[in-house]
Write an enzyme that holds these catalytic residues in place. Sequence first.
Site, PDB file in Angstrom:
ATOM      1  CG  MET A 115      16.713  26.460 -31.783  1.00  0.00           C
ATOM      2  SD  MET A 115      15.843  26.460 -33.367  1.00  0.00           S
ATOM      3  CE  MET A 115      16.803  27.645 -34.272  1.00  0.00           C
TER       4      MET A 115
ATOM      5  N   GLY B 296      26.718  34.513 -26.410  1.00  0.00           N
ATOM      6  CA  GLY B 296      25.402  35.112 -26.161  1.00  0.00           C
ATOM      7  C   GLY B 296      24.507  34.166 -25.371  1.00  0.00           C
ATOM      8  CG  HIS B 297      23.160  30.457 -27.062  1.00  0.00           C
ATOM      9  ND1 HIS B 297      23.912  30.331 -28.197  1.00  0.00           N
ATOM     10  CD2 HIS B 297      21.862  30.475 -27.462  1.00  0.00           C
ATOM     11  CE1 HIS B 297      23.118  30.275 -29.257  1.00  0.00           C
ATOM     12  NE2 HIS B 297      21.869  30.365 -28.845  1.00  0.00           N
TER      13      HIS B 297
HETATM   14  O1  PAF Z   1      15.800  31.500 -30.105  1.00  0.00           O
HETATM   15  C1  PAF Z   1      15.867  30.272 -30.309  1.00  0.00           C
HETATM   16  O2  PAF Z   1      16.962  29.684 -30.278  1.00  0.00           O
HETATM   17  C2  PAF Z   1      14.606  29.482 -30.641  1.00  0.00           C
HETATM   18  O3  PAF Z   1      13.741  30.229 -31.430  1.00  0.00           O
HETATM   19  C3  PAF Z   1      13.894  28.947 -29.387  1.00  0.00           C
HETATM   20  C4  PAF Z   1      13.397  30.069 -28.493  1.00  0.00           C
HETATM   21  C5  PAF Z   1      14.853  28.048 -28.614  1.00  0.00           C
HETATM   22  C6  PAF Z   1      12.673  28.110 -29.806  1.00  0.00           C
HETATM   23  O4  PAF Z   1      13.049  27.052 -30.628  1.00  0.00           O
END
Ligand code: PAF
Length: 291
Positions: A32, A38-39
């Site tokens: 999001m 972390g991402h």
């Molecule tokens: O973990 C997230 O950022 C959200 O829940 C996801 C998996 C992108 C779904 O909108």
Amino acid sequence: MVASVLNRADEARAACDAACRSGGTVGFVPTMGALHEGHLALARAAKARASFVMASIFVNPTQFGPSEDLSRYPRDLEGDLAKLSSVGVDAVFAPTPIEMYPAGDQTRVRVGAVAEPLCGGFRPGHFEGVATVVAKLFAIVGPSVAVFGRKDYQQLLVIRRLVRDLFFPVEVIAHPIVRESDGLAMSSRNAYLSAEDRKKALSLVRGLDAAARRFAQGERRARELERIARESVERVATSIDYVEARADETLEPITEVSGGAVLAIACRIGTTRLIDNVVFGVDAPPLAGRG
Ligand code: PAF
């Protein structure tokens, strides 16, 4: 910058199809936005497993309740694109809400029992929103591998169930929680914390760490492990949604940690809702080796 930023579903699908036609495999990292280390760890894990990696950036309205933080959720598209580029993500799918939920849209995906306890009890409709958008994203991107963080532990189980039940040909990779140097689990919502609340937020990892150490010393009673963790957060939290030990694959209630178990916390520090967890027997005590 990443090679391409795509706003339309048909463009994203075409980019992934082209990667497959040229003999590649597609790895996928749904996000999001408001990206942190972390991402980026999820993106690196996808890069290690696929020749073409697509990330999505979409603040999904259907997973936010009416009183939640949809409108103020942190957004930084330019910064996010630079970060994704730095880890070699090939393409970013950044749709508008109307692209994902066009006029007339009415299908929702509801996963069963595993979505009900813990956050499911406190955020009605949240996992239906998550499962719906992830199913849409999987249908658009068609990845062979998708990477999700273990911080959102229940979300990970919901996605695994969705993949099995709907026969998505996707391997779901679970990435360990990435923590700040003092142990706080990385989260886009940490940006909401004041300096004072940032200190209080450490109570989550301290509670989990204390419980994991007692588990390592032989404690197996679920209520006692919960009590240890709760003691840490209840001193500083504005409110506690749950501190619960549950079976790690089904989230069914347990009294003894005999098979796999996860101890999960959700609470508010100031006005910010934070979650964290530890999987007994899998994760080391999360503060081990952090001075
Ligand atoms: O973990 C997230 O950022 C959200 O829940 C996801 C998996 C992108 C779904 O909108």
